[in-house]
Design an enzyme around this catalytic site. Structure first.
Site, mmCIF file in Angstrom:
data_model
loop_
_atom_site.group_PDB
_atom_site.id
_atom_site.type_symbol
_atom_site.label_atom_id
_atom_site.label_comp_id
_atom_site.label_asym_id
_atom_site.label_seq_id
_atom_site.Cartn_x
_atom_site.Cartn_y
_atom_site.Cartn_z
ATOM 1 N N ARG A 164 -21.550 37.466 9.773
ATOM 2 C CA ARG A 164 -21.727 36.369 10.738
ATOM 3 C C ARG A 164 -21.152 36.744 12.099
ATOM 4 N NH1 ARG A 164 -19.803 30.467 9.018
ATOM 5 N NH2 ARG A 164 -18.321 31.829 8.020
ATOM 6 N N LYS A 188 -21.346 25.166 2.548
ATOM 7 C CA LYS A 188 -21.330 23.700 2.478
ATOM 8 C C LYS A 188 -22.097 23.068 3.642
ATOM 9 C CE LYS A 188 -16.823 23.402 2.525
ATOM 10 N NZ LYS A 188 -16.475 24.819 2.639
ATOM 11 N N ARG A 221 -7.183 30.623 5.730
ATOM 12 C CA ARG A 221 -7.869 29.426 5.241
ATOM 13 C C ARG A 221 -8.118 29.501 3.736
ATOM 14 N NH1 ARG A 221 -12.968 28.499 8.733
ATOM 15 N NH2 ARG A 221 -12.981 26.472 7.696
ATOM 16 N N ARG A 263 -17.118 31.817 17.128
ATOM 17 C CA ARG A 263 -16.022 30.854 17.295
ATOM 18 C C ARG A 263 -14.691 31.578 17.223
ATOM 19 N NH1 ARG A 263 -17.572 26.725 12.734
ATOM 20 N NH2 ARG A 263 -15.525 27.398 12.058
ATOM 21 N N ARG A 313 -9.231 17.835 1.458
ATOM 22 C CA ARG A 313 -8.735 19.195 1.231
ATOM 23 C C ARG A 313 -7.470 19.238 0.399
ATOM 24 N NH1 ARG A 313 -9.981 22.758 6.603
ATOM 25 N NH2 ARG A 313 -12.114 22.074 6.874
#
Length: 195
Positions: free
Chosen positions: A131, A17, A151, A140, A92
């Protein structure tokens, strides 16, 4: 605020996104608004909201609706959102979608398009593994398989039900998020050209 183009990107974490919103931002003069980026900026700045949000985000949970809608309401009044914006990562939940609709209606604007980037969970785990390997020390704190699993649970339980909400309004389009990046961008451009 008439004539604004308002686009919402839906899809699970890691579906692309943010990447796609950034690609469309300059072409259509639409400001990409990532609520995750807004919150991370608040965390970095050490604001009251940032400190509160940090513990919530680190646990993979959601920040309260009224905080998010208020933050978005203030943000979209800024000059760089004059022609419109792309919301990445919000709403969300169905209550957030309803609150967003009400806030936009009060400003005299409405959503132009809701686009779901559809990607299977197993592909998202492959992407995050890659990643993390590429990011090394710059990864992160919330960019790992355990947080992704949490998530995704939240996404499937709370966010996926928004898709029918927008579908019944005739706003929802679906794009295969596993296509090559440029192909996804072309699909998105085609949807935006129609709306």
């Amino acid at each position: 605020m008439t004539g604004k183009r308002i686009v919402i990107f839906m899809g699970p974490p890691g579906s692309g996104k943010g990447t796609q919103a950034a690609r469309l931002e300059s072409k259509y003069a639409l400001k990409q608004l990532s609520t995750g980026d807004m919150l991370r900026a608040a965390v970095t700045a050490g604001t009251e909201l940032g400190v509160k949000a940090k513990s919530i985000m680190d646990a993979g949970a959601l920040v309260p609706d009224e905080v998010m809608v208020g933050m978005i309401s203030e943000r979209i009044d800024q000059p760089d959102c004059a022609k419109g914006f792309i919301l990445d990562g919000f709403p969300r939940t169905v209550p957030q979608a309803e609150a967003l609709d009400a806030m936009l209606a009060a400003k005299g604007v409405a959503i132009s398009a809701v686009i779901e980037l559809r990607v299977e969970d197993r592909i998202l785990f492959d992407r995050i593994t890659k990643r993390v390997a590429e990011a090394g020390a710059n990864v992160r704190a919330d960019d790992n398989a355990d947080t992704l699993r949490k998530r995704l649970e939240v996404y499937h339980q709370q966010t996926a039900p928004i898709l029918p909400y927008y579908g019944t309004k005739g706003l929802l389009s679906v794009v295969d998020g596993t296509l090559p990046m440029d192909a996804v961008t072309r699909e998105l451009e085609g949807i935006l050209e129609e709306r």
